[in-house]
Design a protein around this motif. Structure first.
Motif, mmCIF file in Angstrom:
data_model
loop_
_atom_site.group_PDB
_atom_site.id
_atom_site.type_symbol
_atom_site.label_atom_id
_atom_site.label_comp_id
_atom_site.label_asym_id
_atom_site.label_seq_id
_atom_site.Cartn_x
_atom_site.Cartn_y
_atom_site.Cartn_z
ATOM 1 N N SER A 295 -3.556 18.567 -3.362
ATOM 2 C CA SER A 295 -2.882 18.326 -2.083
ATOM 3 C C SER A 295 -3.301 19.329 -1.018
ATOM 4 O O SER A 295 -3.085 19.099 0.170
ATOM 5 C CB SER A 295 -1.360 18.370 -2.258
ATOM 6 N N GLN A 296 -3.907 20.457 -1.446
ATOM 7 C CA GLN A 296 -4.359 21.463 -0.493
ATOM 8 C C GLN A 296 -5.854 21.356 -0.205
ATOM 9 O O GLN A 296 -6.371 22.077 0.645
ATOM 10 C CB GLN A 296 -4.049 22.866 -1.045
ATOM 11 N N ASP A 297 -6.529 20.487 -0.944
ATOM 12 C CA ASP A 297 -7.972 20.334 -0.771
ATOM 13 C C ASP A 297 -8.248 19.612 0.550
ATOM 14 O O ASP A 297 -7.840 18.465 0.731
ATOM 15 C CB ASP A 297 -8.541 19.521 -1.936
ATOM 16 N N LYS A 339 2.492 12.671 2.716
ATOM 17 C CA LYS A 339 2.910 13.304 1.472
ATOM 18 C C LYS A 339 3.050 12.268 0.361
ATOM 19 O O LYS A 339 2.616 12.489 -0.773
ATOM 20 C CB LYS A 339 4.240 14.039 1.686
ATOM 21 N N GLU A 340 3.672 11.122 0.681
ATOM 22 C CA GLU A 340 3.836 10.075 -0.336
ATOM 23 C C GLU A 340 2.496 9.471 -0.714
ATOM 24 O O GLU A 340 2.237 9.202 -1.890
ATOM 25 C CB GLU A 340 4.792 8.988 0.161
ATOM 26 N N ALA A 341 1.641 9.269 0.290
ATOM 27 C CA ALA A 341 0.308 8.729 0.005
ATOM 28 C C ALA A 341 -0.478 9.688 -0.881
ATOM 29 O O ALA A 341 -1.122 9.273 -1.858
ATOM 30 C CB ALA A 341 -0.440 8.472 1.305
ATOM 31 N N MET A 342 -0.420 10.981 -0.563
ATOM 32 C CA MET A 342 -1.128 11.983 -1.363
ATOM 33 C C MET A 342 -0.653 11.963 -2.806
ATOM 34 O O MET A 342 -1.447 12.028 -3.750
ATOM 35 C CB MET A 342 -0.921 13.368 -0.750
ATOM 36 N N SER A 343 0.652 11.852 -3.005
ATOM 37 C CA SER A 343 1.213 11.807 -4.353
ATOM 38 C C SER A 343 0.688 10.597 -5.121
ATOM 39 O O SER A 343 0.334 10.693 -6.301
ATOM 40 C CB SER A 343 2.743 11.764 -4.275
ATOM 41 N N ASN A 344 0.616 9.441 -4.449
ATOM 42 C CA ASN A 344 0.116 8.225 -5.097
ATOM 43 C C ASN A 344 -1.348 8.380 -5.503
ATOM 44 O O ASN A 344 -1.753 7.963 -6.602
ATOM 45 C CB ASN A 344 0.277 7.029 -4.169
ATOM 46 N N PHE A 345 -2.146 8.953 -4.616
ATOM 47 C CA PHE A 345 -3.566 9.124 -4.921
ATOM 48 C C PHE A 345 -3.781 10.134 -6.046
ATOM 49 O O PHE A 345 -4.654 9.950 -6.894
ATOM 50 C CB PHE A 345 -4.339 9.538 -3.668
ATOM 51 N N GLN A 346 -2.975 11.206 -6.050
ATOM 52 C CA GLN A 346 -3.091 12.186 -7.121
ATOM 53 C C GLN A 346 -2.731 11.580 -8.476
ATOM 54 O O GLN A 346 -3.474 11.713 -9.452
ATOM 55 C CB GLN A 346 -2.170 13.375 -6.843
#
Length: 470
Positions: A295-297, A339-346
């Motif tokens: 998430s920090q990349d 934030k929600e999109a990042m969580s889904n992709f991770q």
């Protein structure tokens, strides 16, 4: 002419019906070759074995020898994908042939070099002869992003055989498509009226590398252009065994909102490419600190941001961004959305490398990358391979609308707390004037939705109240 190398996994998990089906599929492929074409067989488990140290021509004697070789294959050992791929790409092809590899596995790499990145790099850097590697994942215990990448990097495709599906049928379907190579190693060039290269006229053409064309193939290229002058395309390649160049001019006169499906198809493919880029960044990062720091990349953040932006603008949603259409999602809160999109992709694109939840992602991305017609319902396969459709986002003309309560909101203002500057009642003189204006631009469908419609016209936010909202 084709030269086909069959690379067959004979690890212990292939024992039984799977190996029998693969054996039959291999025999079918060899039998389907012309007598002037060539083949070889490579089998692997802990190590790698060969039918022949180099490809052989199809003759009656060689076919019978190959069939005997296939009948004697026994399933045992682990899965050394790295060395099998290396050997398949290392063999020098016969001159004047199109080298095709049919690479089959039913498991994750467990022997030799098991790094996903290292194996992937063989297809990218170690393919000196330009072989096309068509990958087949049998079952769901395979690394689907790896098989996808090997295929796309070599101008081929990945196929996944689900439990209870017949391996023989799936291999036969792919091989049937590979009959009669018509144009190999095609290259595309844009030229001006003086027949000189004009690369500045176009950008973001997809696919970036043209695939080989076989009998019955249709190639759909999508990209962006600059200027109003006609575009002249020059396509060259190996046409039925000799170098040929084809040239044609593409007029831009039909570039109107009535053909709004074209930019939407382009956007759909672009989103798929960005999703795949995130997926590939998850290689060898599972369960590591690097995964936790994703998430920090800045690379991943940039990709996620662009996917969300394009998804909202064009109304193109995927399994990772379907929440954008969910009632209650506040699209004006950009940080929460990202934030929600990042969580889904991770959790999905990066972390899920195998299993049914990985196969569905490969199916969705592959379908989107090759999309040749609109997906109006934003349909996709979920992690259980069930088909899902989204009805609260509508793609109309060159606009997208999001449903919030009884109101449809133009995608250009759905991320803002936009208030109407003017209200127009359905059936009023102003409504008919608006309809006329929209019809002239091919956008009359924008006011066909049931309920209230909040849209942008000539820079102004207009609320259209339909009969259902009276």
């Amino acid at each position: 002419k084709r030269e086909v190398t069959l690379v067959i996994d004979r690890s212990g998990s292939m024992r039984g019906e799977k190996l029998e089906q693969v054996r039959e599929a291999a025999m079918q492929v060899i039998a389907g070759l012309e007598e002037t074409e060539a083949f070889n067989i490579i089998i692997y488990s802990n190590g790698v074995d060969f039918f022949s140290k180099s490809p052989v021509l199809k003759t009656k004697e060689n076919v019978w020898k190959a069939f005997d070789y296939l009948k004697n294959i026994k399933a045992r050992g682990g899965t050394n994908i790295h060395d099998a791929l290396l050997e398949a790409l290392r063999q020098k092809p016969r001159e004047g042939t199109l080298p095709i590899v049919l690479f089959l596995t039913d498991g994750l790499p467990t022997m030799g070099q098991t790094s996903e990145v290292a194996i992937r790099n063989i297809a990218i850097d170690g393919n000196q002869y330009g072989k096309r590697v068509f990958t087949f994942g049998v079952g769901v215990d395979v690394n689907t992003p790896l098989l996808d990448k090997i295929a796309t990097e070599t101008r081929a495709t990945a196929t996944f055989v689900l439990p209870k599906e017949d391996v023989e049928v799936k291999v036969a379907q792919v091989f049937k498509r590979l009959s009669g190579p018509v144009l190999a190693d095609p290259k595309l060039e844009i030229v001006n009226s003086e027949k000189k290269p004009a690369p500045s006229r176009v950008c973001d053409i997809m696919p970036g590398r043209l695939p080989d064309l076989f009998e019955g193939d249709q190639l759909v290229l999508l990209g962006q252009y600059a200027g109003q002058e006609p575009l002249t395309f020059r396509v060259s390649g190996n046409y039925l065994g000799r170098k040929r160049t084809f040239e044609f001019t593409f007029s831009l006169e039909k570039a109107t909102t009535r053909n709004a499906f074209v930019p939407r198809l382009w956007a759909s493919r672009k989103i798929a490419l960005l999703v795949d880029a995130i997926r590939q960044l998850g290689a060898d990062a599972v369960q590591s600190q690097a995964q936790a720091r994703a998430s920090q990349d800045p690379k991943i953040k940039e990709l996620v941001d662009e996917i969300v932006r394009m998804s909202v603008e064009f109304g193109i949603l995927t399994e990772y961004t379907a929440f954008l259409a969910r009632e209650g999602t506040d699209l004006t809160s950009r940080n929460d959305v990202l934030k929600e999109a990042m969580s889904n992709f991770q959790n999905r694109a990066m972390r899920t490398r195998s299993g049914l939840g990985a196969v569905n992602q490969s199916s969705n991305i592959g379908g989107q990358m090759g999309q040749g017609q609109l997906n109006f319902g934003n349909k996709y396969l979920d992690e259980n391979m069930n088909r899902v459709a989204i009805t609260s986002v509508q793609q109309i003309s060159d606009r997208a609308f999001y449903k919030r309560g009884d109101r449809w909101i133009d995608s250009r203002i759905v991320q803002k707390e936009a208030k109407p500057e003017k209200t127009i009642e359905f059936g009023s003189p102003e409504f008919h004037e608006l309809l006329k204006k929209l019809t002239e631009k091919g956008r009359q469908g924008s006011i066909s939705l049931k309920g209230e419609i909040l849209l942008v016209i000539d820079g102004k936010t207009i609320l259209v109240k339909g009969p259902a909202s009276k």
